[in-house]
Structure formats: C-alpha cells, structure tokens
Motif scaffolding. Structure first.
Motif, PDB file in Angstrom:
ATOM      1  N   LYS A 130      28.076  46.148   3.870  1.00 46.75           N
ATOM      2  CA  LYS A 130      27.354  46.748   2.812  1.00 46.75           C
ATOM      3  C   LYS A 130      26.349  46.086   2.083  1.00 46.75           C
ATOM      4  N   SER A 131      26.709  44.841   1.697  1.00 47.78           N
ATOM      5  CA  SER A 131      26.061  43.527   1.343  1.00 47.78           C
ATOM      6  C   SER A 131      24.825  43.260   2.057  1.00 47.78           C
TER       7      SER A 131
ATOM      8  N   ASN B 157      21.888  45.908   2.413  1.00 52.64           N
ATOM      9  CA  ASN B 157      21.234  45.967   1.037  1.00 52.64           C
ATOM     10  C   ASN B 157      20.006  45.020   1.026  1.00 52.64           C
TER      11      ASN B 157
ATOM     12  N   ASN C 261      16.406  46.207   0.538  1.00 49.61           N
ATOM     13  CA  ASN C 261      16.290  46.992  -0.677  1.00 49.61           C
ATOM     14  C   ASN C 261      16.069  46.146  -1.947  1.00 49.61           C
TER      15      ASN C 261
END
Length: 202
Positions: free
Chosen positions: A123-124, A127, A130
């Motif tokens: 998930k990190s 990201n 973004n």
C-alpha cells in the motif's frame, strides 16, 4: 540564524561540519570497516549532505525549525542517514543473493497471499506517485520527505518480521525480493527529488 542580528551560518562551514560529524559517527559505529579512505570519504560526504538536505526539507516550509547537526545525522529516527541506511541494507540483500546463487525473476509472482506487514508495504509503495503529485501541488518537499521516512520505517518492520533470503518457499521469496527492490527504488527516487544521493553500501 537571524540575519537581522548578523547571526548567520556560512554554507561551506556548515557542510564541512556535517562531513566531520558524519566521519566521527561512522568511525564510532564501525559502519565503513573495509573501505578505502577514498570510498569512505565519498560516503561521509553523501551521508552528510543527505542528512543536511533531508533535515531541512522534511519541515513544512511555513514552519520554523531548529537545526541540530548531531541529531540530523543520527542513524535512527526521522533522518536522512536512517533512510540512506535502509537503501544500503536493501542493496546488501541483493549482493548476498548473488553470493548464494539465489535467482530472482525481477517480478512479483501472481496469486501470492500477503501477510499484514507485506500488505502494508504494498500500500505504501503504490502510493508514491500520489505523494509526488501532492507535494508538487502544495510546493512542499516535506510531503515527499516524510513519506520516504514512513516507507523506510514500514520496510524495516517488514524486514525484521519476515525472512527473505532464508525463506524456503521460492514464490514467497521472489515476492519479498520484489518488495525489497521496489522500496529501494522509491527511496532512491524520493531522495533524488530532495537533491540527495543514497549509497549502495554503508
């Protein structure tokens, strides 16, 4: 620094102080044993300037800050050297893989179940684009700096809880090596965006 009162710091003096501090701390910790003097000096400079740039840029540009050379070059906590050391640790994993003759396909296998630490790391990783976009829109490199720190911290938790090269299941090992590689590349790119380099050995 208070320019109105004449209390300013010369940039060259500050950088030299940082290099001296990096040299003293590295010798104390024994991080660069086996390096030639030239190799060690290159790492001292890389760590020192990375520490200086990161410490300044991790603070929101609208806020005041207190700069402490000793604190900024600590290998623990929210510092450039902590992030640089995480990158060096990742590169060390791949050197050891080569020494052990462990092959890696260069891509994550499909259909592998992830544990909580692995899932959080994925998930990190995804990201990152973004974060860069947000930092650009806000004109705030601090957003990138603090993201990289959080990623490095997340990675080190994953590293301590999951075997990588000693994982016997090749599919899981390939997945974990892919996570390692991805984190290393993002740390390198993120620090580059902050104007700092990362060493392969440290």
């Amino acid at each position: 620094m208070k320019s109105r009162e004449g209390t300013v710091v010369d940039a060259d003096d500050l950088m030299q102080e940082m290099i001296n501090t990096a040299r003293d701390m590295s010798k104390e910790l024994g991080k660069l044993e086996g390096y030639t003097e030239e190799e060690a000096e290159a790492v001292y400079s890389m760590v020192a300037l990375g520490a200086l740039k990161y410490f300044i840029l991790k603070v929101d540009p609208r806020k005041n800050m207190t700069f402490n050379p000793q604190e900024s070059i600590d290998f623990n906590g929210n510092t450039g050297p902590f992030i640089q050391y995480t990158h060096a640790r990742i590169r060390s994993i791949f050197r050891k893989a080569d020494e052990k003759g462990i092959a890696w396909s260069g891509a994550a296998p499909l259909g592998v179940s992830l544990n909580e630490k692995e899932s959080n790391l994925v998930k990190s990783i995804v990201n990152f684009p973004n974060v860069v976009k947000e930092a650009g829109a806000a004109f705030s490199p601090a957003i990138i700096a603090n993201y990289i720190y959080d990623l490095a911290k997340e990675y080190n938790q994953f590293y301590h809880d999951n075997p990588i090269l000693f994982e016997e299941n090749q599919v899981i090992r390939d997945m974990r090596l892919t996570l390692c590689y991805s984190v290393g590349e993002i740390i390198k790119k993120g620090m580059w965006l902050l104007g700092a380099d990362v060493p392969d050995r440290m």
